[in-house]
Design an enzyme around this catalytic site. Structure first.
Site, PDB file in Angstrom:
ATOM      1  N   GLY A  96       0.854  -1.165   0.184  1.00 23.64           N
ATOM      2  CA  GLY A  96       0.061   0.217  -0.002  1.00 23.64           C
ATOM      3  C   GLY A  96       0.828   1.265  -0.103  1.00 23.64           C
ATOM      4  CD  GLU A 104      -1.115  -2.541  -4.527  1.00 28.76           C
ATOM      5  OE1 GLU A 104      -0.369  -2.068  -5.436  1.00 28.76           O
ATOM      6  OE2 GLU A 104      -1.324  -2.633  -3.583  1.00 28.76           O
TER       7      GLU A 104
HETATM    8  C1  A5P Z   1       1.175  -0.012  -4.180  1.00 29.33           C
HETATM    9  O1  A5P Z   1       0.084   0.534  -3.365  1.00 29.33           O
HETATM   10  C2  A5P Z   1       2.076  -0.942  -3.251  1.00 29.33           C
HETATM   11  O2  A5P Z   1       1.357  -1.531  -2.568  1.00 29.33           O
HETATM   12  C3  A5P Z   1       3.266  -1.439  -4.070  1.00 29.33           C
HETATM   13  O3  A5P Z   1       2.817  -2.672  -4.570  1.00 29.33           O
HETATM   14  C4  A5P Z   1       4.312  -1.500  -3.012  1.00 29.33           C
HETATM   15  O4  A5P Z   1       4.443  -0.325  -2.418  1.00 29.33           O
HETATM   16  C5  A5P Z   1       5.664  -1.728  -3.419  1.00 29.33           C
HETATM   17  O5  A5P Z   1       6.352  -0.851  -4.579  1.00 29.33           O
HETATM   18  P1  A5P Z   1       7.715  -0.856  -5.031  1.00 29.33           P
HETATM   19  O6  A5P Z   1       7.651  -1.985  -5.952  1.00 29.33           O
HETATM   20  O7  A5P Z   1       7.553   0.419  -5.994  1.00 29.33           O
HETATM   21  O8  A5P Z   1       8.304  -0.965  -3.931  1.00 29.33           O
END
Ligand code: A5P
Length: 224
Positions: A96, A104
């Protein structure tokens, strides 16, 4: 450490898991981006697969990379692939950071297999804050107080111009600064029971596999 190379390696490894005809959940963030690019390349080479996007950014990226998109239907998905902010040894996950946690979680929950892709920096012994939550705007100060009674300070996310950040669902986002999350299941139950909390970033018992990319291009495959 070349974090981008590690994310790239994990994304490529996940794209190799997609089989002909699969309907795939497409995660959000900088690691999921590599998965989407690699999947697009496989589709260009003849693989038949389609996706459900977890955010507008992912939708745009998938369109740029020729991945056919569709709505999430009752029949669900064959596979979902997404990044994470933290992963523990039991494959419990905090997500998140990018603000897309509700979509998600819906997409991951609709998939028969949920695979998480991370670089090594996301691997932790114990989950902790910041823990993202999505909140209804109505009564938000009261909801924040109830959240803080679970053991952390909570802060509403702000956009660069100082206004409150909203999710793509039109709700507010906040982060709980838990020094440690000693019992993730108890905390998840407590958060889910609070009126005004749309959902939280604890994804417990959902990932069947975590692919941890390293900057030398190798990938550690953790399975439950
Ligand atoms: C998006 O809301 C998030 O759940 C992302 O999947 C999580 O923060 C991982 O992001 P990165 O791959 O950019 O680190």
């Amino acid at each position: 450490m070349d974090v981008e190379a590690a994310k790239h390696a994990a994304g490529e490894a996940a794209a190799a898991l997609v089989e002909d005809g699969m309907r795939v959940g497409l995660g959000t963030g900088s690691t999921a981006r590599w998965f989407i690019i690699a999947l697009g390349r496989r589709i260009d080479a003849g693989l038949r697969a389609s996706g459900v996007a977890t955010s507008y950014a992912t939708q745009r990226l998938a369109e740029e990379h020729s991945i056919p998109l569709h709505e999430l239907t009752r029949s669900g998905l064959d596979l979902a692939v997404d990044g994470a902010d933290q992963v523990d040894a039991a494959l419990n996950v905090v997500k998140g950071g990018g603000g897309a946690l509700v979509r998600e979680k819906i997409v991951a929950g609709a998939a028969r297999r949920f695979v998480v892709i991370v670089d090594e920096s996301k691997s932790v012994t114990h989950l902790s804050g910041p823990l993202p939550v999505e909140l209804l705007g109505f009564g938000v100060e009261h909801t924040l107080g109830a959240l803080e009674a679970t053991g952390a300070r909570f802060f509403l996310r702000e956009a660069p111009d100082g206004s409150l950040e909203h999710s793509e669902n039109g709700n507010l986002l906040a982060d709980g600064l838990y020094p440690a999350i000693s019992d993730p299941h108890a905390l998840a139950d407590a958060l889910a029971a609070l009126p005004g909390v749309v959902d939280h970033g604890l994804f417990l018992g959902m990932a069947e596999r975590v692919l941890v990319g390293r900057d030398d291009g190798t990938v550690e495959d953790r399975t439950r």
